[in-house]
Design a protein around this motif. Sequence first.
Motif, PDB file in Angstrom:
ATOM      1  N   GLN A  56      -4.944   8.130   8.442  1.00 27.19           N
ATOM      2  CA  GLN A  56      -5.969   8.784   7.633  1.00 27.19           C
ATOM      3  C   GLN A  56      -5.541  10.159   7.116  1.00 27.19           C
ATOM      4  N   ASP A  57      -4.871  10.970   7.927  1.00 26.37           N
ATOM      5  CA  ASP A  57      -4.431  12.288   7.459  1.00 26.37           C
ATOM      6  C   ASP A  57      -3.460  12.166   6.297  1.00 26.37           C
ATOM      7  N   ASP A  58      -2.575  11.177   6.346  1.00 32.87           N
ATOM      8  CA  ASP A  58      -1.640  10.975   5.245  1.00 32.87           C
ATOM      9  C   ASP A  58      -2.353  10.467   3.993  1.00 32.87           C
ATOM     10  N   LEU A  59      -3.306   9.555   4.169  1.00 27.98           N
ATOM     11  CA  LEU A  59      -4.077   9.068   3.019  1.00 27.98           C
ATOM     12  C   LEU A  59      -4.803  10.221   2.337  1.00 27.98           C
ATOM     13  N   LYS A  60      -5.387  11.103   3.130  1.00 29.96           N
ATOM     14  CA  LYS A  60      -6.081  12.275   2.575  1.00 29.96           C
ATOM     15  C   LYS A  60      -5.113  13.154   1.792  1.00 29.96           C
ATOM     16  N   ALA A  61      -3.885  13.260   2.294  1.00 29.09           N
ATOM     17  CA  ALA A  61      -2.914  14.165   1.685  1.00 29.09           C
ATOM     18  C   ALA A  61      -2.336  13.649   0.365  1.00 29.09           C
ATOM     19  N   TYR A  62      -2.153  12.348   0.225  1.00 34.65           N
ATOM     20  CA  TYR A  62      -1.437  11.886  -0.967  1.00 34.65           C
ATOM     21  C   TYR A  62      -2.193  10.929  -1.870  1.00 34.65           C
ATOM     22  N   LEU A  63      -3.329  10.406  -1.447  1.00 37.75           N
ATOM     23  CA  LEU A  63      -4.063   9.512  -2.349  1.00 37.75           C
ATOM     24  C   LEU A  63      -5.047  10.312  -3.197  1.00 37.75           C
ATOM     25  N   ALA A  64      -4.894  10.203  -4.494  1.00 40.48           N
ATOM     26  CA  ALA A  64      -5.819  10.875  -5.408  1.00 40.48           C
ATOM     27  C   ALA A  64      -7.237  10.371  -5.165  1.00 40.48           C
ATOM     28  N   ASN A  65      -8.168  11.273  -5.128  1.00 41.32           N
ATOM     29  CA  ASN A  65      -9.603  10.972  -4.994  1.00 41.32           C
ATOM     30  C   ASN A  65      -9.984  10.337  -3.660  1.00 41.32           C
ATOM     31  N   TYR A  66      -9.128  10.420  -2.651  1.00 39.36           N
ATOM     32  CA  TYR A  66      -9.462   9.813  -1.358  1.00 39.36           C
ATOM     33  C   TYR A  66     -10.739  10.418  -0.781  1.00 39.36           C
ATOM     34  N   ASN A  67     -10.897  11.727  -0.921  1.00 40.56           N
ATOM     35  CA  ASN A  67     -12.072  12.376  -0.340  1.00 40.56           C
ATOM     36  C   ASN A  67     -13.359  12.019  -1.065  1.00 40.56           C
ATOM     37  N   GLU A  68     -13.265  11.545  -2.301  1.00 36.41           N
ATOM     38  CA  GLU A  68     -14.460  11.153  -3.044  1.00 36.41           C
ATOM     39  C   GLU A  68     -14.870   9.710  -2.774  1.00 36.41           C
ATOM     40  N   GLY A  69     -13.958   8.899  -2.334  1.00 31.38           N
ATOM     41  CA  GLY A  69     -14.255   7.493  -2.054  1.00 31.38           C
ATOM     42  C   GLY A  69     -13.055   6.839  -1.415  1.00 31.38           C
ATOM     43  N   HIS A  70     -13.066   6.733  -0.125  1.00 33.76           N
ATOM     44  CA  HIS A  70     -11.899   6.254   0.617  1.00 33.76           C
ATOM     45  C   HIS A  70     -11.431   4.877   0.152  1.00 33.76           C
ATOM     46  N   GLU A  71     -12.313   3.883   0.226  1.00 32.40           N
ATOM     47  CA  GLU A  71     -11.902   2.521  -0.121  1.00 32.40           C
ATOM     48  C   GLU A  71     -11.557   2.396  -1.597  1.00 32.40           C
ATOM     49  N   GLU A  72     -12.257   3.131  -2.446  1.00 32.10           N
ATOM     50  CA  GLU A  72     -11.959   3.072  -3.872  1.00 32.10           C
ATOM     51  C   GLU A  72     -10.564   3.621  -4.160  1.00 32.10           C
ATOM     52  N   ALA A  73     -10.197   4.714  -3.485  1.00 33.54           N
ATOM     53  CA  ALA A  73      -8.874   5.307  -3.678  1.00 33.54           C
ATOM     54  C   ALA A  73      -7.774   4.373  -3.178  1.00 33.54           C
ATOM     55  N   ILE A  74      -8.017   3.722  -2.049  1.00 28.92           N
ATOM     56  CA  ILE A  74      -7.049   2.769  -1.511  1.00 28.92           C
ATOM     57  C   ILE A  74      -6.917   1.578  -2.464  1.00 28.92           C
ATOM     58  N   ALA A  75      -8.044   1.062  -2.929  1.00 27.99           N
ATOM     59  CA  ALA A  75      -8.027  -0.077  -3.850  1.00 27.99           C
ATOM     60  C   ALA A  75      -7.272   0.271  -5.134  1.00 27.99           C
ATOM     61  N   TYR A  76      -7.454   1.484  -5.634  1.00 31.02           N
ATOM     62  CA  TYR A  76      -6.738   1.908  -6.840  1.00 31.02           C
ATOM     63  C   TYR A  76      -5.227   1.883  -6.602  1.00 31.02           C
ATOM     64  N   GLN A  77      -4.802   2.389  -5.454  1.00 29.02           N
ATOM     65  CA  GLN A  77      -3.372   2.407  -5.116  1.00 29.02           C
ATOM     66  C   GLN A  77      -2.820   0.988  -5.005  1.00 29.02           C
ATOM     67  N   VAL A  78      -3.570   0.112  -4.339  1.00 25.48           N
ATOM     68  CA  VAL A  78      -3.123  -1.274  -4.180  1.00 25.48           C
ATOM     69  C   VAL A  78      -3.047  -1.961  -5.545  1.00 25.48           C
ATOM     70  N   THR A  79      -4.029  -1.737  -6.367  1.00 22.49           N
ATOM     71  CA  THR A  79      -4.087  -2.374  -7.684  1.00 22.49           C
ATOM     72  C   THR A  79      -2.947  -1.915  -8.588  1.00 22.49           C
ATOM     73  N   ASN A  80      -2.714  -0.609  -8.624  1.00 22.08           N
ATOM     74  CA  ASN A  80      -1.797  -0.030  -9.606  1.00 22.08           C
ATOM     75  C   ASN A  80      -0.422   0.335  -9.073  1.00 22.08           C
ATOM     76  N   GLY A  81      -0.290   0.452  -7.754  1.00 19.83           N
ATOM     77  CA  GLY A  81       0.977   0.872  -7.179  1.00 19.83           C
ATOM     78  C   GLY A  81       1.337   2.282  -7.595  1.00 19.83           C
ATOM     79  N   LYS A  82       2.451   2.765  -7.074  1.00 21.94           N
ATOM     80  CA  LYS A  82       2.949   4.091  -7.462  1.00 21.94           C
ATOM     81  C   LYS A  82       4.239   4.332  -6.704  1.00 21.94           C
ATOM     82  N   ASN A  83       5.192   4.921  -7.378  1.00 23.32           N
ATOM     83  CA  ASN A  83       6.502   5.211  -6.793  1.00 23.32           C
ATOM     84  C   ASN A  83       7.086   3.940  -6.187  1.00 23.32           C
ATOM     85  N   GLY A  84       7.348   3.900  -4.891  1.00 23.52           N
ATOM     86  CA  GLY A  84       7.976   2.747  -4.269  1.00 23.52           C
ATOM     87  C   GLY A  84       7.038   1.587  -3.999  1.00 23.52           C
ATOM     88  N   MET A  85       5.742   1.801  -4.199  1.00 19.72           N
ATOM     89  CA  MET A  85       4.778   0.728  -3.924  1.00 19.72           C
ATOM     90  C   MET A  85       4.516  -0.084  -5.185  1.00 19.72           C
TER      91      MET A  85
END
Length: 113
Positions: A56-85
Amino acid sequence: MRHFLSLALAAMVALLSPSVVSAADAAHGEQIFSANCAACHMGGGNVVNGQRTLQQDDLKAYLANYNEGHEEAIAYQVTNGKNGMPAFGGKLGPDDIADVAAYVESQSINGWT
């Protein structure tokens, strides 16, 4: 007055129903995670970049908008990827991605135990 109350009740049911129907399923998300994500993120880690774990601390640090909506920010990352993902939006449907996000969030809260 009775007609107005009936309409108000119907409106409330309509507003509440989508959230109940579309509630993410973390148990299903675990299955999706195991099949698609665990190779890189086993136990909430990250084999590509050890500083970008699913803790969770890492997700807070590097996922955009994590503090505004945890699952939404994770879903965005999974959907769109970024860098090595890689992006999984073309491979997984929106419901599967929401389920994975719910699973990742629940695990991050519990420290991936």
